[in-house]
Each structure stands twice: as structure tokens, then as C-alpha cells.
Write a protein that holds these residues in place. Sequence first.
Motif, PDB file in Angstrom:
ATOM      1  N   SER A 107       0.853  -1.322   0.016  1.00 29.57           N
ATOM      2  CA  SER A 107      -0.008  -0.103  -0.126  1.00 29.57           C
ATOM      3  C   SER A 107       0.699   1.276  -0.023  1.00 29.57           C
ATOM      4  O   SER A 107       0.509   2.431  -0.673  1.00 29.57           O
ATOM      5  CB  SER A 107      -1.077   0.026   1.198  1.00 29.57           C
ATOM      6  OG  SER A 107      -1.792  -0.799   1.031  1.00 29.57           O
ATOM      7  N   MET A 108       2.101   1.225   0.676  1.00 30.80           N
ATOM      8  CA  MET A 108       2.825   2.351   0.712  1.00 30.80           C
ATOM      9  C   MET A 108       3.301   2.808  -0.571  1.00 30.80           C
ATOM     10  O   MET A 108       4.027   3.943  -0.835  1.00 30.80           O
ATOM     11  CB  MET A 108       3.846   2.132   1.708  1.00 30.80           C
ATOM     12  CG  MET A 108       3.299   2.162   3.182  1.00 30.80           C
ATOM     13  SD  MET A 108       2.321   3.321   3.890  1.00 30.80           S
ATOM     14  CE  MET A 108       3.500   4.863   3.828  1.00 30.80           C
ATOM     15  N   LEU A 109       3.553   1.648  -1.410  1.00 35.72           N
ATOM     16  CA  LEU A 109       4.404   1.973  -2.567  1.00 35.72           C
ATOM     17  C   LEU A 109       3.303   2.881  -3.367  1.00 35.72           C
ATOM     18  O   LEU A 109       3.741   3.381  -4.479  1.00 35.72           O
ATOM     19  CB  LEU A 109       4.233   0.550  -3.635  1.00 35.72           C
ATOM     20  CG  LEU A 109       5.697  -0.226  -3.112  1.00 35.72           C
ATOM     21  CD1 LEU A 109       5.738  -1.650  -3.804  1.00 35.72           C
ATOM     22  CD2 LEU A 109       6.873   0.534  -3.034  1.00 35.72           C
ATOM     23  N   GLY A 110       2.051   2.792  -3.180  1.00 34.81           N
ATOM     24  CA  GLY A 110       0.971   3.804  -4.058  1.00 34.81           C
ATOM     25  C   GLY A 110       0.872   5.111  -3.239  1.00 34.81           C
ATOM     26  O   GLY A 110       0.951   6.020  -3.934  1.00 34.81           O
ATOM     27  N   ILE A 111       0.936   5.186  -1.855  1.00 37.40           N
ATOM     28  CA  ILE A 111       0.813   6.129  -0.876  1.00 37.40           C
ATOM     29  C   ILE A 111       2.110   7.164  -0.957  1.00 37.40           C
ATOM     30  O   ILE A 111       1.887   8.369  -1.312  1.00 37.40           O
ATOM     31  CB  ILE A 111       0.544   5.800   0.544  1.00 37.40           C
ATOM     32  CG1 ILE A 111      -0.982   5.106   0.335  1.00 37.40           C
ATOM     33  CG2 ILE A 111       0.384   7.032   1.320  1.00 37.40           C
ATOM     34  CD1 ILE A 111      -1.268   4.487   1.877  1.00 37.40           C
ATOM     35  N   LEU A 112       3.176   6.483  -0.815  1.00 39.04           N
ATOM     36  CA  LEU A 112       4.354   7.445  -0.805  1.00 39.04           C
ATOM     37  C   LEU A 112       4.745   8.249  -1.926  1.00 39.04           C
ATOM     38  O   LEU A 112       4.960   9.616  -1.996  1.00 39.04           O
ATOM     39  CB  LEU A 112       5.696   6.681  -0.481  1.00 39.04           C
ATOM     40  CG  LEU A 112       5.665   6.150   0.845  1.00 39.04           C
ATOM     41  CD1 LEU A 112       6.936   5.167   1.022  1.00 39.04           C
ATOM     42  CD2 LEU A 112       5.886   7.370   1.769  1.00 39.04           C
ATOM     43  N   VAL A 149      -5.472   2.186  -3.235  1.00 36.78           N
ATOM     44  CA  VAL A 149      -5.001   1.190  -2.535  1.00 36.78           C
ATOM     45  C   VAL A 149      -5.797  -0.038  -2.822  1.00 36.78           C
ATOM     46  O   VAL A 149      -5.347  -1.121  -2.690  1.00 36.78           O
ATOM     47  CB  VAL A 149      -5.437   1.636  -0.849  1.00 36.78           C
ATOM     48  CG1 VAL A 149      -5.189   0.264  -0.119  1.00 36.78           C
ATOM     49  CG2 VAL A 149      -4.339   2.579  -0.478  1.00 36.78           C
ATOM     50  N   ASP A 150      -7.187   0.105  -3.018  1.00 36.35           N
ATOM     51  CA  ASP A 150      -7.788  -0.981  -3.409  1.00 36.35           C
ATOM     52  C   ASP A 150      -7.248  -1.833  -4.769  1.00 36.35           C
ATOM     53  O   ASP A 150      -7.386  -2.879  -4.670  1.00 36.35           O
ATOM     54  CB  ASP A 150      -9.545  -0.472  -3.891  1.00 36.35           C
ATOM     55  CG  ASP A 150     -10.198  -0.210  -2.837  1.00 36.35           C
ATOM     56  OD1 ASP A 150      -9.702  -0.322  -1.488  1.00 36.35           O
ATOM     57  OD2 ASP A 150     -11.362   0.412  -2.632  1.00 36.35           O
ATOM     58  N   ALA A 151      -6.652  -1.153  -5.602  1.00 39.32           N
ATOM     59  CA  ALA A 151      -6.003  -1.585  -6.888  1.00 39.32           C
ATOM     60  C   ALA A 151      -4.935  -2.331  -6.382  1.00 39.32           C
ATOM     61  O   ALA A 151      -4.655  -3.511  -7.123  1.00 39.32           O
ATOM     62  CB  ALA A 151      -5.689  -0.582  -7.877  1.00 39.32           C
TER      63      ALA A 151
END
Length: 251
Positions: A61-66, A208-210
Motif C-alpha cells: 500500500s505504501m508503494l502507492g501512498i508514498l 489502495v484497492d487496486a
Amino acid sequence: MRATPYLATTVRILDQLKADRRTVAMIVVVPSLLITLLYFIYQDYPTPPGAPTMFDRVGLSMLGILPFVMMFLITAIAMQRERSSGTLERLMTTPIRKIDLLGGYGTAFSAAAAVQAAVACAVSFWLLGMTTAGSVWLVVLVAVVVAGLGVALGLLASAFARTEFQAVQFMPLIATPQLFLCGLMVPRNQLPGWLEAISNVMPLSYAVDALNQVSVHAAPTEQMWRDIIVVVAFAIVALGLGAATLRRRTP
């Protein structure tokens, strides 16, 4: 969109980024360092047999958030610098179109975002041993799309700031609520109904869903593509609203 002014703007912004070594380091290095820190935090965390490790769950998830957070901050600050220095004002006196300017800014920062996402994913999967059921390239795709969303929202936020410090202040307003409600801390379907409704209109929730779809399915799913399309749609809307803010401030 006309090719010459669009490409000229893109090259100019990329040259500025390349000359700013601190910004380059923040874009390329910082997300990978934070993912590495997360790896060591969860290194000894107990994992039930057959279940994904906590690093795989949270780190994915952090790979998308950061990338979203980093590109939002960098884009908002850089664009506000263009506004406050008068560069944008001078460009608006030329025949260049708004779409050429916005496209150039968006493309340049999105290219930087793509490098950031690719490096962070490479470190996570090939150095730190993160695993997912789906392809690594799907994770990279989602990370790049989400970073592009950060670029679009950063361009939009810069329109409402008078200084670079004010641009940073939009971070808690725009990004932090999405971090809380995107499903990273608590699954969205376990949130109170009114909070779940709010999370449903926040683009980071779909990112995050993806990524969660990639983590549990070996092949791309219809829901994953739907979530990506929703994130792209949010980015396009943000860019459109950003274009509406590109006005001269002097007669």
C-alpha cells in the motif's frame, strides 16, 4: 495541445528538476529509504503460516501512498515557486495556451514520478523481497498512476497558496484524510458508514484497492482496472480545475 510549446515547457521543467539535486534525491531516494525502514520495522513481526507478511501487506500500500505524497508536495511547491517568481505570469503574456503549459508541467513531473515509482518498486521487490500474487509491473503501473494523481492535485493546490509554506500546509488538508480513510489502517468496509461514504469519494482509496487486487490475484482483475480508471479520472478533473486557475494576476 500544440507540440512546440508543450515540449518546450516539459523540457524546461525537467532541466530545472535535474539541476536541483536535493529535489532529485527526494524524488528518487526518499521513498525507497522509507520502504526500507518499513521493512526493518516489520522484519520480526510474527506472521501466521500461509499468510502474507506484514511488510508485504503494508509495504504494498505504501508503494502507492508514498509517491502520491511526495509528488503532491514537490509539485505544489515547485508550481508555487513558478507563480511567485513571476515565471508563470510572464508565460501567460505569450500566445502559449493554458493546456500547453499545464500539459508540460504535468508531463515533466509525471516523468519524475515514473522514475520514483520504478525505483521504489525495484528496491521493494528485488532488494527487500516483497511478494505479491500479481505482476510487479502492475504494481509499478498503479504506483505511477497514483504519483500522477499527486502531481495533478499538487498543481491544483498551488493555485490557492500565496507562498511555498502555504503550499505545504495543504498537505494535511488534502493528503492526510485520504491516508486515514484509504484502508491502510482499517479496512474501508469496517469504517463507520459516514466515514466509508467519505472514503468512497477519495481517490487514494481506489489506489489502495487496486494494489490490494494485485496482492491477491495473479492476473489483472476487472475491479483493478476500474479502480485505476477512477484514479485517472480524478487526476484529469484535478488538471482541468488547475487549468482554470492559470490566469494573469496583473492586467
